[in-house]
Design a protein around this motif. Structure first.
Motif, PDB file in Angstrom:
ATOM      1  N   ILE A  93       0.833  -1.211   0.000  1.00  0.00           N
ATOM      2  CA  ILE A  93       0.000   0.000   0.000  1.00  0.00           C
ATOM      3  C   ILE A  93       0.862   1.253   0.000  1.00  0.00           C
ATOM      4  O   ILE A  93       0.381   2.343  -0.341  1.00  0.00           O
ATOM      5  CB  ILE A  93      -0.982   0.015   1.193  1.00  0.00           C
ATOM      6  CG1 ILE A  93      -0.233  -0.023   2.527  1.00  0.00           C
ATOM      7  CG2 ILE A  93      -1.972  -1.127   1.097  1.00  0.00           C
ATOM      8  CD1 ILE A  93      -1.150   0.125   3.742  1.00  0.00           C
ATOM      9  N   ARG A  94       2.134   1.118   0.347  1.00  0.00           N
ATOM     10  CA  ARG A  94       3.048   2.275   0.312  1.00  0.00           C
ATOM     11  C   ARG A  94       3.446   2.633  -1.115  1.00  0.00           C
ATOM     12  O   ARG A  94       4.022   3.699  -1.344  1.00  0.00           O
ATOM     13  CB  ARG A  94       4.294   1.970   1.138  1.00  0.00           C
ATOM     14  CG  ARG A  94       4.033   1.755   2.622  1.00  0.00           C
ATOM     15  CD  ARG A  94       5.337   1.612   3.402  1.00  0.00           C
ATOM     16  NE  ARG A  94       6.081   0.429   2.988  1.00  0.00           N
ATOM     17  CZ  ARG A  94       5.911  -0.776   3.503  1.00  0.00           C
ATOM     18  NH1 ARG A  94       5.009  -0.969   4.460  1.00  0.00           N
ATOM     19  NH2 ARG A  94       6.634  -1.803   3.077  1.00  0.00           N
ATOM     20  N   ASP A  95       3.133   1.742  -2.052  1.00  0.00           N
ATOM     21  CA  ASP A  95       3.562   1.950  -3.434  1.00  0.00           C
ATOM     22  C   ASP A  95       2.504   2.598  -4.316  1.00  0.00           C
ATOM     23  O   ASP A  95       2.711   2.726  -5.531  1.00  0.00           O
ATOM     24  CB  ASP A  95       3.965   0.604  -4.059  1.00  0.00           C
ATOM     25  CG  ASP A  95       5.156  -0.031  -3.364  1.00  0.00           C
ATOM     26  OD1 ASP A  95       5.986   0.717  -2.795  1.00  0.00           O
ATOM     27  OD2 ASP A  95       5.248  -1.272  -3.363  1.00  0.00           O
ATOM     28  N   VAL A  96       1.357   2.983  -3.730  1.00  0.00           N
ATOM     29  CA  VAL A  96       0.303   3.621  -4.510  1.00  0.00           C
ATOM     30  C   VAL A  96       0.127   5.069  -4.054  1.00  0.00           C
ATOM     31  O   VAL A  96       0.511   5.436  -2.935  1.00  0.00           O
ATOM     32  CB  VAL A  96      -1.033   2.854  -4.405  1.00  0.00           C
ATOM     33  CG1 VAL A  96      -0.880   1.459  -4.991  1.00  0.00           C
ATOM     34  CG2 VAL A  96      -1.502   2.761  -2.959  1.00  0.00           C
ATOM     35  N   SER A  97      -0.465   5.879  -4.925  1.00  0.00           N
ATOM     36  CA  SER A  97      -0.543   7.323  -4.673  1.00  0.00           C
ATOM     37  C   SER A  97      -1.759   7.741  -3.859  1.00  0.00           C
ATOM     38  O   SER A  97      -1.849   8.892  -3.440  1.00  0.00           O
ATOM     39  CB  SER A  97      -0.554   8.072  -6.004  1.00  0.00           C
ATOM     40  OG  SER A  97      -1.679   7.680  -6.792  1.00  0.00           O
ATOM     41  N   PHE A  98      -2.704   6.831  -3.626  1.00  0.00           N
ATOM     42  CA  PHE A  98      -3.920   7.174  -2.891  1.00  0.00           C
ATOM     43  C   PHE A  98      -3.922   6.489  -1.527  1.00  0.00           C
ATOM     44  O   PHE A  98      -3.241   5.474  -1.323  1.00  0.00           O
ATOM     45  CB  PHE A  98      -5.172   6.780  -3.691  1.00  0.00           C
ATOM     46  CG  PHE A  98      -5.206   5.357  -4.138  1.00  0.00           C
ATOM     47  CD1 PHE A  98      -5.832   4.379  -3.383  1.00  0.00           C
ATOM     48  CD2 PHE A  98      -4.603   4.982  -5.338  1.00  0.00           C
ATOM     49  CE1 PHE A  98      -5.872   3.051  -3.806  1.00  0.00           C
ATOM     50  CE2 PHE A  98      -4.628   3.655  -5.761  1.00  0.00           C
ATOM     51  CZ  PHE A  98      -5.268   2.695  -4.989  1.00  0.00           C
ATOM     52  N   ALA A  99      -4.683   7.065  -0.581  1.00  0.00           N
ATOM     53  CA  ALA A  99      -4.714   6.531   0.779  1.00  0.00           C
ATOM     54  C   ALA A  99      -5.479   5.212   0.820  1.00  0.00           C
ATOM     55  O   ALA A  99      -6.580   5.108   0.281  1.00  0.00           O
ATOM     56  CB  ALA A  99      -5.362   7.532   1.720  1.00  0.00           C
ATOM     57  N   VAL A 100      -4.898   4.220   1.468  1.00  0.00           N
ATOM     58  CA  VAL A 100      -5.504   2.891   1.582  1.00  0.00           C
ATOM     59  C   VAL A 100      -5.517   2.487   3.059  1.00  0.00           C
ATOM     60  O   VAL A 100      -4.467   2.477   3.696  1.00  0.00           O
ATOM     61  CB  VAL A 100      -4.717   1.840   0.773  1.00  0.00           C
ATOM     62  CG1 VAL A 100      -5.352   0.461   0.928  1.00  0.00           C
ATOM     63  CG2 VAL A 100      -4.640   2.229  -0.692  1.00  0.00           C
ATOM     64  N   PRO A 101      -6.668   2.175   3.637  1.00  0.00           N
ATOM     65  CA  PRO A 101      -6.702   1.710   5.024  1.00  0.00           C
ATOM     66  C   PRO A 101      -6.018   0.355   5.147  1.00  0.00           C
ATOM     67  O   PRO A 101      -6.084  -0.472   4.234  1.00  0.00           O
ATOM     68  CB  PRO A 101      -8.192   1.617   5.338  1.00  0.00           C
ATOM     69  CG  PRO A 101      -8.855   1.447   4.005  1.00  0.00           C
ATOM     70  CD  PRO A 101      -8.016   2.208   3.033  1.00  0.00           C
ATOM     71  N   VAL A 102      -5.375   0.106   6.291  1.00  0.00           N
ATOM     72  CA  VAL A 102      -4.563  -1.102   6.456  1.00  0.00           C
ATOM     73  C   VAL A 102      -5.419  -2.344   6.673  1.00  0.00           C
ATOM     74  O   VAL A 102      -5.185  -3.384   6.065  1.00  0.00           O
ATOM     75  CB  VAL A 102      -3.582  -0.929   7.634  1.00  0.00           C
ATOM     76  CG1 VAL A 102      -2.823  -2.238   7.904  1.00  0.00           C
ATOM     77  CG2 VAL A 102      -2.600   0.193   7.330  1.00  0.00           C
ATOM     78  N   ASP A 103      -6.437  -2.243   7.531  1.00  0.00           N
ATOM     79  CA  ASP A 103      -7.222  -3.436   7.883  1.00  0.00           C
ATOM     80  C   ASP A 103      -8.680  -3.051   8.084  1.00  0.00           C
ATOM     81  O   ASP A 103      -9.054  -2.507   9.113  1.00  0.00           O
ATOM     82  CB  ASP A 103      -6.662  -4.067   9.162  1.00  0.00           C
ATOM     83  CG  ASP A 103      -7.304  -5.413   9.497  1.00  0.00           C
ATOM     84  OD1 ASP A 103      -8.352  -5.739   8.916  1.00  0.00           O
ATOM     85  OD2 ASP A 103      -6.750  -6.126  10.358  1.00  0.00           O
ATOM     86  N   THR A 104      -9.506  -3.328   7.098  1.00  0.00           N
ATOM     87  CA  THR A 104     -10.944  -3.050   7.195  1.00  0.00           C
ATOM     88  C   THR A 104     -11.748  -4.339   7.224  1.00  0.00           C
ATOM     89  O   THR A 104     -12.911  -4.368   6.803  1.00  0.00           O
ATOM     90  CB  THR A 104     -11.419  -2.162   6.031  1.00  0.00           C
ATOM     91  OG1 THR A 104     -11.094  -2.799   4.788  1.00  0.00           O
ATOM     92  CG2 THR A 104     -10.776  -0.789   6.083  1.00  0.00           C
ATOM     93  N   SER A 105     -11.148  -5.416   7.707  1.00  0.00           N
ATOM     94  CA  SER A 105     -11.886  -6.679   7.808  1.00  0.00           C
ATOM     95  C   SER A 105     -13.113  -6.492   8.694  1.00  0.00           C
ATOM     96  O   SER A 105     -13.112  -5.694   9.630  1.00  0.00           O
ATOM     97  CB  SER A 105     -10.983  -7.778   8.362  1.00  0.00           C
ATOM     98  OG  SER A 105     -10.445  -7.436   9.623  1.00  0.00           O
ATOM     99  N   LEU A 106     -14.166  -7.234   8.386  1.00  0.00           N
ATOM    100  CA  LEU A 106     -15.469  -7.037   9.002  1.00  0.00           C
ATOM    101  C   LEU A 106     -15.858  -8.208   9.889  1.00  0.00           C
ATOM    102  O   LEU A 106     -15.602  -9.370   9.557  1.00  0.00           O
ATOM    103  CB  LEU A 106     -16.540  -6.860   7.924  1.00  0.00           C
ATOM    104  CG  LEU A 106     -16.363  -5.676   6.982  1.00  0.00           C
ATOM    105  CD1 LEU A 106     -17.390  -5.754   5.839  1.00  0.00           C
ATOM    106  CD2 LEU A 106     -16.489  -4.355   7.721  1.00  0.00           C
ATOM    107  N   ASP A 107     -16.512  -7.883  10.989  1.00  0.00           N
ATOM    108  CA  ASP A 107     -17.168  -8.896  11.811  1.00  0.00           C
ATOM    109  C   ASP A 107     -18.518  -9.187  11.164  1.00  0.00           C
ATOM    110  O   ASP A 107     -19.362  -8.294  11.038  1.00  0.00           O
ATOM    111  CB  ASP A 107     -17.344  -8.354  13.234  1.00  0.00           C
ATOM    112  CG  ASP A 107     -17.967  -9.364  14.183  1.00  0.00           C
ATOM    113  OD1 ASP A 107     -18.949 -10.022  13.786  1.00  0.00           O
ATOM    114  OD2 ASP A 107     -17.505  -9.472  15.331  1.00  0.00           O
ATOM    115  N   THR A 108     -18.742 -10.413  10.743  1.00  0.00           N
ATOM    116  CA  THR A 108     -19.970 -10.768  10.017  1.00  0.00           C
ATOM    117  C   THR A 108     -20.888 -11.656  10.847  1.00  0.00           C
ATOM    118  O   THR A 108     -21.713 -12.393  10.308  1.00  0.00           O
ATOM    119  CB  THR A 108     -19.621 -11.472   8.693  1.00  0.00           C
ATOM    120  OG1 THR A 108     -18.864 -12.667   8.980  1.00  0.00           O
ATOM    121  CG2 THR A 108     -18.802 -10.569   7.795  1.00  0.00           C
ATOM    122  N   GLN A 109     -20.773 -11.575  12.172  1.00  0.00           N
ATOM    123  CA  GLN A 109     -21.558 -12.467  13.028  1.00  0.00           C
ATOM    124  C   GLN A 109     -23.058 -12.236  12.911  1.00  0.00           C
ATOM    125  O   GLN A 109     -23.839 -13.182  13.060  1.00  0.00           O
ATOM    126  CB  GLN A 109     -21.126 -12.307  14.488  1.00  0.00           C
ATOM    127  CG  GLN A 109     -19.749 -12.870  14.795  1.00  0.00           C
ATOM    128  CD  GLN A 109     -19.430 -12.835  16.272  1.00  0.00           C
ATOM    129  OE1 GLN A 109     -20.005 -13.590  17.051  1.00  0.00           O
ATOM    130  NE2 GLN A 109     -18.538 -11.939  16.656  1.00  0.00           N
TER     131      GLN A 109
END
Length: 242
Positions: A214-230
């Motif tokens: 994600i450091r190699d792209v020009s736009f902001a990318v969140p690191v961990d957006t995994s979801l709780d699907t319970q």
């Protein structure tokens, strides 16, 4: 839910095309007939028809393109969703709004439906603006999810971004499960927590995918957006009587 009384925006998009295969009786108007930026045209389309549910999936979705054209994101994702919410209020329709996992900060992952929201890029802020409008419609449902084409479309994938992304065919089936149960509030749809690279390899283990940071792209990318699907998993377990 009676499929013939369901109206779906974004029917030509990735998710809409898959849902159309599962619910062919539903209405998937072209944007020329049902443009979310044109309230009068939408109102004329709905009048005299027995719709009960409106699934709003149409959106301007590319983060780098939103960075270059934020005005378009305001017009489509915020003002357009506000128009859809107004339409649902005026005609007594249940609103189901397709949102994104990117509304979270992305600093820890495994996000539950009631966790704090803090987007890290312009695209996600525009989708959160849509969530605000959707919440003003009584009985609405916000679906936060992450999906991609059934075939990974890139040669490289992030090794340092975690997600609950699933191929669109899987998310479409889960969305139909939710629609058939008529729930409201917020629900997360997705799969197991894994890196985007692991997700890409899972679609076709024989295909070589190069690693990307994600450091190699020009736009902001969140690191961990995994979801709780319970919530979804409990709903399905109850329907099976387990």
């Amino acid at each position: 839910m009676e499929p013939s009384r369901l109206l779906f925006t974004g029917g030509s998009g990735l998710l809409g095309s898959e849902v159309r295969n599962l619910l062919p009786e539903a209405c998937f108007p072209a944007s020329a007939d049902f443009n979310v930026t044109d309230y009068a045209r939408m109102d004329a389309f709905v009048r005299g028809r027995a719709f009960e549910v409106l699934v709003h999936a149409a959106a301007f979705t590319s983060p780098p393109k939103v960075d270059k054209d934020p005005a378009r994101a305001i017009e489509v994702n915020i003002a357009g969703t506000a128009n859809v919410a107004r339409l649902c209020l005026a005609h007594g329709l249940k609103l189901v709004y397709i949102s994104t996992d990117y509304v979270f900060r992305g600093d820890r992952g495994h996000y539950q439906e009631d966790d704090a929201l803090h987007p890290v890029n312009a695209y996600a802020w525009s989708k959160l603006g849509g969530e605000c409008a959707a919440r003003l419609v009584p009985g609405s449902l916000i679906v936060r999810t992450s999906f991609g084409p059934n075939v990974f479309p890139y040669e490289k994938a992030f090794v340092d971004q975690w997600t609950s992304r699933e191929p669109v065919r899987v998310i479409a089936r889960k969305l139909v499960d939710v629609l058939r149960r008529g729930i409201s509030g917020v629900i997360h749809l997705g799969g197991p927590r894994r890196t985007v690279y692991e997700y890409a390899r899972s679609l076709d283990p024989s295909r070589p995918i190069q690693e990307l940071s994600i450091r190699d792209v020009s736009f902001a990318v969140p690191v961990d957006t995994s979801l709780d699907t319970q919530r979804y998993e409990r709903m399905m377990a109850q329907s099976r009587g387990t």
